[in-house]
Scaffold this motif. Structure first.
Motif, PDB file in Angstrom:
ATOM      1  N   THR A 144       0.830  -1.206   0.000  1.00 50.53           N
ATOM      2  CA  THR A 144       0.000   0.000   0.000  1.00 50.53           C
ATOM      3  C   THR A 144       0.864   1.256   0.000  1.00 50.53           C
ATOM      4  O   THR A 144       0.586   2.232  -0.716  1.00 50.53           O
ATOM      5  N   ALA A 145       1.940   1.230   0.811  1.00 50.99           N
ATOM      6  CA  ALA A 145       2.833   2.389   0.873  1.00 50.99           C
ATOM      7  C   ALA A 145       3.514   2.624  -0.471  1.00 50.99           C
ATOM      8  O   ALA A 145       3.622   3.771  -0.936  1.00 50.99           O
ATOM      9  N   MET A 146       3.970   1.557  -1.117  1.00 51.16           N
ATOM     10  CA  MET A 146       4.617   1.707  -2.416  1.00 51.16           C
ATOM     11  C   MET A 146       3.633   2.206  -3.467  1.00 51.16           C
ATOM     12  O   MET A 146       3.962   3.065  -4.283  1.00 51.16           O
ATOM     13  N   SER A 147       2.396   1.662  -3.437  1.00 50.73           N
ATOM     14  CA  SER A 147       1.384   2.104  -4.397  1.00 50.73           C
ATOM     15  C   SER A 147       1.043   3.577  -4.197  1.00 50.73           C
ATOM     16  O   SER A 147       0.922   4.340  -5.152  1.00 50.73           O
ATOM     17  N   SER A 148       0.893   3.960  -2.918  1.00 52.44           N
ATOM     18  CA  SER A 148       0.561   5.351  -2.622  1.00 52.44           C
ATOM     19  C   SER A 148       1.688   6.287  -3.054  1.00 52.44           C
ATOM     20  O   SER A 148       1.438   7.358  -3.623  1.00 52.44           O
ATOM     21  N   ALA A 149       2.943   5.876  -2.797  1.00 50.35           N
ATOM     22  CA  ALA A 149       4.082   6.705  -3.198  1.00 50.35           C
ATOM     23  C   ALA A 149       4.141   6.835  -4.719  1.00 50.35           C
ATOM     24  O   ALA A 149       4.430   7.914  -5.255  1.00 50.35           O
ATOM     25  N   SER A 150       3.869   5.735  -5.420  1.00 53.95           N
ATOM     26  CA  SER A 150       3.879   5.789  -6.883  1.00 53.95           C
ATOM     27  C   SER A 150       2.788   6.719  -7.409  1.00 53.95           C
ATOM     28  O   SER A 150       3.016   7.504  -8.329  1.00 53.95           O
ATOM     29  N   GLU A 151       1.592   6.636  -6.808  1.00 45.60           N
ATOM     30  CA  GLU A 151       0.486   7.495  -7.256  1.00 45.60           C
ATOM     31  C   GLU A 151       0.778   8.961  -6.970  1.00 45.60           C
ATOM     32  O   GLU A 151       0.529   9.833  -7.812  1.00 45.60           O
ATOM     33  N   MET A 152       1.317   9.256  -5.786  1.00 45.29           N
ATOM     34  CA  MET A 152       1.656  10.641  -5.475  1.00 45.29           C
ATOM     35  C   MET A 152       2.808  11.134  -6.350  1.00 45.29           C
ATOM     36  O   MET A 152       2.889  12.319  -6.690  1.00 45.29           O
ATOM     37  N   LEU A 182      -2.765   6.191 -13.965  1.00 40.28           N
ATOM     38  CA  LEU A 182      -3.456   5.592 -12.818  1.00 40.28           C
ATOM     39  C   LEU A 182      -4.467   4.526 -13.255  1.00 40.28           C
ATOM     40  O   LEU A 182      -5.265   4.067 -12.441  1.00 40.28           O
ATOM     41  N   ASN A 183      -4.430   4.163 -14.539  1.00 46.41           N
ATOM     42  CA  ASN A 183      -5.355   3.157 -15.102  1.00 46.41           C
ATOM     43  C   ASN A 183      -6.812   3.591 -14.968  1.00 46.41           C
ATOM     44  O   ASN A 183      -7.687   2.789 -14.619  1.00 46.41           O
ATOM     45  N   LEU A 184      -7.054   4.863 -15.230  1.00 47.61           N
ATOM     46  CA  LEU A 184      -8.400   5.416 -15.155  1.00 47.61           C
ATOM     47  C   LEU A 184      -8.705   6.178 -16.439  1.00 47.61           C
ATOM     48  O   LEU A 184      -7.805   6.486 -17.225  1.00 47.61           O
ATOM     49  N   SER A 185      -9.963   6.476 -16.645  1.00 49.15           N
ATOM     50  CA  SER A 185     -10.383   7.324 -17.753  1.00 49.15           C
ATOM     51  C   SER A 185     -11.517   8.206 -17.274  1.00 49.15           C
ATOM     52  O   SER A 185     -12.200   7.881 -16.293  1.00 49.15           O
ATOM     53  N   GLY A 186     -11.731   9.330 -17.967  1.00 44.90           N
ATOM     54  CA  GLY A 186     -12.775  10.240 -17.507  1.00 44.90           C
ATOM     55  C   GLY A 186     -12.995  11.392 -18.459  1.00 44.90           C
ATOM     56  O   GLY A 186     -12.503  11.405 -19.590  1.00 44.90           O
ATOM     57  N   VAL A 187     -13.743  12.395 -17.971  1.00 42.20           N
ATOM     58  CA  VAL A 187     -14.118  13.573 -18.752  1.00 42.20           C
ATOM     59  C   VAL A 187     -13.716  14.818 -17.954  1.00 42.20           C
ATOM     60  O   VAL A 187     -13.935  14.887 -16.738  1.00 42.20           O
ATOM     61  N   VAL A 188     -13.129  15.806 -18.653  1.00 48.05           N
ATOM     62  CA  VAL A 188     -12.691  17.051 -18.025  1.00 48.05           C
ATOM     63  C   VAL A 188     -13.562  18.183 -18.545  1.00 48.05           C
ATOM     64  O   VAL A 188     -13.822  18.274 -19.752  1.00 48.05           O
TER      65      VAL A 188
END
Length: 388
Positions: A144-152, A182-188
């Motif tokens: 979790t710590a590694m994932s969070s650090a990668s995302e930040m 982040l392996n996501l998609s969306g609308v801005v």
């Protein structure tokens, strides 16, 4: 503490309480074992018994259960193989090693020793399971710590890159690129006064309605299943494929994306202010140029009028029949007009210099607002970051 004994095939089970020994020194069943006999008619009966006891004992004559039955034995259940005196590790005992036995005991043990060993095996098994669970928890925390650090880290790279962005299209592109990392998609959606811009422009009416409603709500973050909606003053982000089944990652992404939208909105406001400043600069420059041209025309006209007036006064002073006092007065008036004209000329030139200085300052500010030299479109993969 109860034990489930497998004496023959899995259908011959004995549920023995209080850590009793139900075989003699040769491995034969004692007469008092009969009351503990359990009728097993299916694999589900066997599974239910395994969950109801504290230990599982394989007698030496036990037949190894089929693979489908072995999978029903709980992981936490200690498994013990019973050996008869003098036989050592029999073929059956060796065969049972693939079951994952925790200990071997002999039928020659006294009841007291047997009870002590059973208790010891049970406690050791619980200690091992506790250590395994603790290791699993530590591994999960580290992951979790590694994932969070990668995302930040992804957000940190995004915050650095948008400093060079000078257009909303490029800003939206970087937001989508960050979502992709982040392996996501969306609308801005960008909103300024009556101007609304969507990226991508073609979206479903349902998504358009969600973004429209987001502008009228006071909530900053709205989450519903796989949808995450972040609504700020000038920027709305709709994530359409959030990992709702992974609660831990779902919560982290809420926090991470909130930072992303906040940073992006600050940059969007800066770009809008820059755009408005450029418009005002162009308008001010135009007005100043018109004022300079008008001032130059007025100056030339006044110069021409005053020059003609001065020449006329000189002609009058020398051509008319005037006495000395009158002629001196006219010449003095002519000189005064020339001096006033020179003063007006100097004042007008000072104003023009000031106008030119203001125009130059506006040009300097315009250059600061423009994109820095050498700033080029960067490849999609440049925004990615891998810290681990």
């Amino acid at each position: 503490m109860e034990a489930l004994w497998l004496v023959g095939d899995p259908a011959r089970c004995y549920r023995v309480p209080d850590q009793h020994m139900i075989v003699n020194n040769t491995g034969a069943l004692l007469d008092d074992a009969a009351p503990y006999r359990q009728e097993i008619h299916s694999a589900s009966d066997f599974e239910a018994l395994c969950h109801a006891v504290d230990l599982l004992v394989f007698a030496e004559g036990a037949i190894v259960p089929e693979h489908s039955w072995l999978e029903l034995i709980p992981v936490h259940l200690p498994k013990i193989v019973l050996l008869t005196r003098g036989n050592g590790h029999s073929d059956v005992a060796i065969q049972l090693t693939h079951v994952g036995v925790d200990a071997y005991i002999t039928s020659a043990m006294s009841q007291a020793d047997y009870a002590l060993v059973m208790r010891k095996v049970y406690e050791d098994k619980q200690s091992i399971l506790a250590l395994q669970q603790e290791l699993k928890n530590f591994s999960a925390i580290a992951f979790t710590a590694m994932s969070s650090a990668s995302e930040m880290g992804t957000i940190a790279v995004f915050a650095e890159k948008i400093q060079e962005v000078m257009e909303l299209e490029r800003l939206a592109h970087l937001i989508h690129s960050c979502l992709g990392d982040l392996n996501l998609s969306g609308v801005v959606q960008f909103v300024f006064d009556d101007e609304t811009r969507l990226f991508p422009a073609a979206i479903s009416p349902a998504y358009l309605q969600l973004l429209s409603l987001a502008r009228d709500t006071s909530a900053r973050i709205i989450s519903q299943g796989r949808f995450l909606l972040f609504s700020f003053t000038h920027l709305q982000l709709l994530v359409t494929d959030a990992p709702a089944s992974d609660e831990e990652r779902y919560g982290r992404l809420r926090d991470v994306l909130a930072h992303l939208v906040s940073i992006a909105e600050a940059r969007a406001k800066t770009l809008k202010v820059n755009s408005l400043l450029k418009i005002q600069q162009d308008n001010t420059r135009t007005v100043m140029m018109l004022l300079e041209m008008s001032s130059r025309d007025n100056r030339n006209a006044v110069k021409e009028i005053m020059t003609e007036l001065s020449d006329s006064l000189r002609l009058m002073a020398t051509g008319l029949d005037l006495n000395m006092e009158q002629e001196t007065a006219l010449l003095s008036l002519s000189e005064k007009a020339l001096v006033s004209l020179e003063g007006l000329q100097e004042a007008t030139e000072a104003v023009e210099v000031h106008f030119r200085s203001l125009v130059q300052e506006l040009d300097n500010v315009a250059h600061l607002l423009d994109a820095p030299e050498g700033a080029t479109e960067e490849d999609e993969h440049d925004s990615r970051v891998e810290l681990f």
